[in-house]
Design a protein around this motif. Structure first.
Motif, short mmCIF file in Angstrom:
data_model
loop_
_atom_site.label_atom_id
_atom_site.label_comp_id
_atom_site.label_asym_id
_atom_site.label_seq_id
_atom_site.Cartn_x
_atom_site.Cartn_y
_atom_site.Cartn_z
N GLY A 1 -40.84 11.98 -75.01
CA GLY A 1 -42.08 12.69 -75.31
C GLY A 1 -42.78 13.16 -74.05
N PHE B 1 -49.26 14.37 -72.81
CA PHE B 1 -50.03 13.84 -71.68
C PHE B 1 -49.64 12.40 -71.34
CE2 PHE B 1 -53.49 17.13 -71.50
CZ PHE B 1 -53.41 17.32 -70.13
N TRP B 2 -49.37 11.61 -72.39
CA TRP B 2 -49.06 10.19 -72.13
C TRP B 2 -47.74 10.06 -71.39
CZ3 TRP B 2 -46.41 5.66 -72.58
CH2 TRP B 2 -47.15 4.47 -72.54
N ASP C 1 -37.82 15.72 -74.70
CA ASP C 1 -38.69 16.08 -75.82
C ASP C 1 -37.85 16.82 -76.86
OD1 ASP C 1 -42.10 16.26 -75.91
OD2 ASP C 1 -40.91 17.17 -77.54
N LYS C 2 -38.13 16.53 -78.12
CA LYS C 2 -37.35 17.19 -79.18
C LYS C 2 -37.81 18.64 -79.37
CE LYS C 2 -40.08 15.14 -82.92
NZ LYS C 2 -40.05 14.18 -84.01
N ASN D 1 -48.66 18.17 -77.94
CA ASN D 1 -49.59 18.94 -78.76
C ASN D 1 -50.60 19.75 -77.95
OD1 ASN D 1 -48.42 18.09 -81.08
ND2 ASN D 1 -50.31 17.31 -82.01
N SER E 1 -57.01 24.40 -81.02
CA SER E 1 -57.83 24.44 -79.80
C SER E 1 -57.84 23.10 -79.07
CB SER E 1 -59.28 24.77 -80.17
OG SER E 1 -59.41 26.13 -80.41
N HIS E 2 -57.60 23.14 -77.77
CA HIS E 2 -57.67 21.94 -76.94
C HIS E 2 -58.64 22.18 -75.78
CE1 HIS E 2 -54.37 20.24 -79.21
NE2 HIS E 2 -54.55 19.10 -78.55
N ILE E 3 -59.74 21.46 -75.81
CA ILE E 3 -60.76 21.57 -74.77
C ILE E 3 -60.76 20.25 -74.02
CG2 ILE E 3 -63.23 21.93 -74.29
CD1 ILE E 3 -61.98 22.82 -77.69
N TYR F 1 -34.53 11.77 -79.42
CA TYR F 1 -34.11 10.44 -78.97
C TYR F 1 -32.92 9.93 -79.80
CZ TYR F 1 -34.40 5.44 -78.01
OH TYR F 1 -34.11 4.14 -77.67
N ARG G 1 -50.23 8.70 -78.45
CA ARG G 1 -51.04 8.67 -79.69
C ARG G 1 -50.19 8.38 -80.91
NH1 ARG G 1 -50.97 13.16 -83.12
NH2 ARG G 1 -49.14 14.35 -82.56
N TYR H 1 -55.98 8.15 -82.96
CA TYR H 1 -56.43 9.46 -82.48
C TYR H 1 -57.02 9.24 -81.10
CZ TYR H 1 -58.58 13.76 -81.45
OH TYR H 1 -58.88 14.94 -80.80
N TRP H 2 -56.50 9.93 -80.12
CA TRP H 2 -57.05 9.88 -78.77
C TRP H 2 -57.32 11.28 -78.30
CZ3 TRP H 2 -52.57 6.43 -76.68
CH2 TRP H 2 -52.97 5.09 -76.68
N MET I 1 -57.53 13.90 -75.14
CA MET I 1 -56.57 13.97 -74.02
C MET I 1 -56.90 12.97 -72.92
SD MET I 1 -56.00 18.06 -73.67
CE MET I 1 -57.55 18.74 -74.22
C1 LIG Z 1 -55.66 19.62 -84.00
C2 LIG Z 1 -55.93 18.81 -82.77
C3 LIG Z 1 -56.84 19.25 -81.83
C4 LIG Z 1 -57.11 18.49 -80.70
N1 LIG Z 1 -58.02 18.95 -79.81
C5 LIG Z 1 -58.35 18.21 -78.74
C6 LIG Z 1 -59.35 18.64 -77.82
O1 LIG Z 1 -59.98 19.70 -77.98
N2 LIG Z 1 -59.64 17.85 -76.75
C7 LIG Z 1 -58.98 16.65 -76.53
O2 LIG Z 1 -59.28 15.98 -75.54
N3 LIG Z 1 -58.01 16.24 -77.37
C8 LIG Z 1 -57.67 16.97 -78.47
N4 LIG Z 1 -56.68 16.54 -79.32
C9 LIG Z 1 -55.92 15.31 -78.99
C10 LIG Z 1 -54.67 15.62 -78.11
O3 LIG Z 1 -53.79 16.47 -78.80
C11 LIG Z 1 -53.98 14.27 -77.78
O4 LIG Z 1 -54.86 13.49 -77.00
C12 LIG Z 1 -52.69 14.41 -76.96
O5 LIG Z 1 -51.78 15.24 -77.61
C13 LIG Z 1 -52.05 13.04 -76.73
O6 LIG Z 1 -50.85 13.16 -75.99
P1 LIG Z 1 -49.58 12.26 -76.32
O7 LIG Z 1 -48.66 12.41 -75.17
O8 LIG Z 1 -50.01 10.90 -76.68
O9 LIG Z 1 -48.95 12.88 -77.66
P2 LIG Z 1 -48.29 14.29 -78.00
O10 LIG Z 1 -48.99 15.39 -77.30
O11 LIG Z 1 -48.19 14.35 -79.47
O12 LIG Z 1 -46.81 14.17 -77.36
C14 LIG Z 1 -45.77 13.42 -77.97
C15 LIG Z 1 -44.47 14.16 -77.73
O13 LIG Z 1 -43.38 13.31 -78.12
C16 LIG Z 1 -42.36 14.11 -78.65
N5 LIG Z 1 -41.49 13.27 -79.50
C17 LIG Z 1 -41.85 12.52 -80.56
N6 LIG Z 1 -40.78 11.89 -81.09
C18 LIG Z 1 -39.72 12.26 -80.34
C19 LIG Z 1 -38.32 11.94 -80.40
N7 LIG Z 1 -37.83 11.12 -81.34
N8 LIG Z 1 -37.50 12.50 -79.48
C20 LIG Z 1 -37.98 13.33 -78.52
N9 LIG Z 1 -39.30 13.67 -78.44
C21 LIG Z 1 -40.15 13.14 -79.32
C22 LIG Z 1 -43.12 15.17 -79.45
O14 LIG Z 1 -42.32 16.32 -79.68
C23 LIG Z 1 -44.33 15.44 -78.54
O15 LIG Z 1 -44.08 16.54 -77.70
C24 LIG Z 1 -56.43 17.25 -80.49
C25 LIG Z 1 -55.52 16.79 -81.45
C26 LIG Z 1 -55.29 17.53 -82.59
C27 LIG Z 1 -54.35 17.00 -83.64
#
Ligand SMILES: Cc1cc2nc3c(=O)[nH]c(=O)nc-3n(C[C@H](O)[C@H](O)[C@H](O)COP(=O)(O)OP(=O)(O)OC[C@H]3O[C@@H](n4cnc5c(N)ncnc54)[C@H](O)[C@@H]3O)c2cc1C
Length: 380
Positions: free
Chosen positions: A7, A10-11, A31-32, A39, A57-59, A218, A349, A355-356, A358
């Motif tokens: 994945g 951001f994390w 990443d798949k 996101n 939208s991501h702010i 994965y 997340r 829900y976190w 960014m």
């Molecule tokens: C609609 C929406 C709007 C948002 N707007 C905001 C905002 O304005 N401001 C803000 O601060 N936050 C916002 N967020 C939150 C933000 O999207 C998250 O904080 C952020 O995406 C967390 O990052 P992450 O790495 O944990 O997860 P993700 O960004 O979801 O990354 C996880 C990745 O893992 C990959 N993955 C999963 N399973 C597999 C697998 N089996 N094999 C390979 N790859 C895999 C996925 O494809 C994905 O790319 C919003 C969320 C949503 C749903």
């Protein structure tokens, strides 16, 4: 010892960057999807050159100095400050509810203390002492008329359930102000990356110790992973363990994209729709995130996207966890199994079933790196 990160949101990207830079170890991130950034991914629309946030939208906003300092190494943020408008009954109001909203809605010209006294009387009319559901909670915070105009139908659309049937715990407070501050967020730092989220992620993963593999699930490479590898997994825990205890529930979103031959469709980035006869909850117009990019901003076309809440089923975008009693207990079983699996770290997340924003995702990744991954280098 080798490191595999599943994945590239951001994390995962934060962990990859830290392993490569601080531990000076090689790390593979898969990443798949066909792009990095999870996101938060954005890309330029080919026809208009407008940068679009592909998953809504991501702010960026934070009050955590370490996160601001860390991400500022990889991008410059603009001074964009988020404002949200809402359409109700054919009129546009400001959100979160503030003195503009209250005065426009009631046709008054209250001062802050006048609005406070007026709303206190509105709230008192319903005499709710122990709110038993979301509706009662909201009415006890802002009074029935504002609730019915701006919260009731929007919430019903979002959750596809009557707010009377939703737990009051979903809202601990409703952001509302009796001053004219229209900012959506209160955080110290806010903005969007000047050169886009795609450039921010490219910069985070540019270290020569990092190998990126896209379109790689994965499950498809699991059997090739060396037994001494550390797998840092940011996907769904129930999927990882073959759904052996059951499936975790999510809420999803559906986006409908349109390009219009107008310079400006709605005059703002995000317009919410409060009324039940409009099926979408929001319209995003992405050019407004970058007024400084004068060519796409002033061009005669614009890209919008209508957002519809959706029930989640496997294979759809998992947007919001449903943190009720059943799912919390189910998640605890998966988390316990992950904790007992050697060489596995669950995060992000999806992995945390949280829900976190960014900044919280980055803060958590930095913490997990410092406390769980960096100490491994002592044993190398
Ligand atoms: C609609 C929406 C709007 C948002 N707007 C905001 C905002 O304005 N401001 C803000 O601060 N936050 C916002 N967020 C939150 C933000 O999207 C998250 O904080 C952020 O995406 C967390 O990052 P992450 O790495 O944990 O997860 P993700 O960004 O979801 O990354 C996880 C990745 O893992 C990959 N993955 C999963 N399973 C597999 C697998 N089996 N094999 C390979 N790859 C895999 C996925 O494809 C994905 O790319 C919003 C969320 C949503 C749903």
């Amino acid at each position: 010892m080798s490191y595999l990160i599943v994945g590239s949101g951001f994390w995962g990207a934060t962990i990859a960057e830290r392993i490569a830079t601080v531990m000076k170890q090689p790390v593979t991130i898969i990443d798949k999807r066909d792009h990095i950034g999870g996101n938060c991914h954005s890309s330029l629309d080919e026809e208009t050159g407008i940068e679009c946030h592909r998953y809504g939208s991501h702010i960026f906003h934070t009050s955590i100095p370490q996160v601001w300092e860390y991400l500022s190494r990889f991008c410059e943020f603009t001074s964009y400050r988020h404002k949200v408008l809402i359409t109700h009954g054919g009129k546009v109001y400001a959100m979160p509810i503030n003195l503009f909203t209250i005065n426009a809605f009631y046709g008054k010209n209250f001062t802050p203390s006048g609005a406070e006294a007026f709303l206190a009387a509105e709230i008192a009319r319903d005499r709710i002492e122990q709110p038993a559901n979301l509706e009662e909670k909201a009415v006890s915070l802002i009074g029935r008329p504002l609730y019915e105009a701006f919260i009731r139908n929007y919430t019903r659309k979002q959750w596809e359930r009557d707010p009377k049937k939703l737990p009051s715990a979903i809202i601990s407070r409703l952001p509302f102000r009796t001053c004219y501050n229209m900012d959506y967020f209160n955080d110290t730092w806010q903005g969007v990356p000047r050169d886009g989220y795609f450039t921010l992620f490219k910069n985070m993963l540019a270290h020569p110790n990092i190998t990126v593999r896209l379109n790689c699930d994965y499950a498809s490479i699991r059997s090739e992973i060396p037994s001494d590898a550390t797998v840092i997994y940011t996907g769904m825990p129930d999927e990882l363990f073959g759904y052996k205890y059951g499936e975790l529930e999510w809420r999803s979103l559906r986006f409908e994209w349109e390009t219009h031959d107008v310079r400006d469709f709605q005059g703002t980035t995000v317009m919410n729709y409060a009324d039940p006869d409009v099926p979408w909850t929001r319209i995003h117009e992405f050019k407004h995130y970058h007024p400084e990019r004068t060519a796409p901003f002033n061009g005669g076309k614009t890209v919008i996207c209508r957002e519809y809440p959706a029930t989640w089923s496997r294979g759809e975008e998992a947007c919001y966890p449903v943190n009720d009693e059943r799912n919390t207990a189910l998640y605890a079983r998966y988390a316990a199994e992950a904790a007992q699996t050697p060489g596995l770290i669950l995060g992000g997340r999806l992995g945390a079933y949280r829900y976190w924003d960014m900044d919280k995702a980055v803060a958590d990744a930095l913490h997990v790196f410092e406390t769980r991954i960096l100490p491994m280098s002592a044993t190398l």
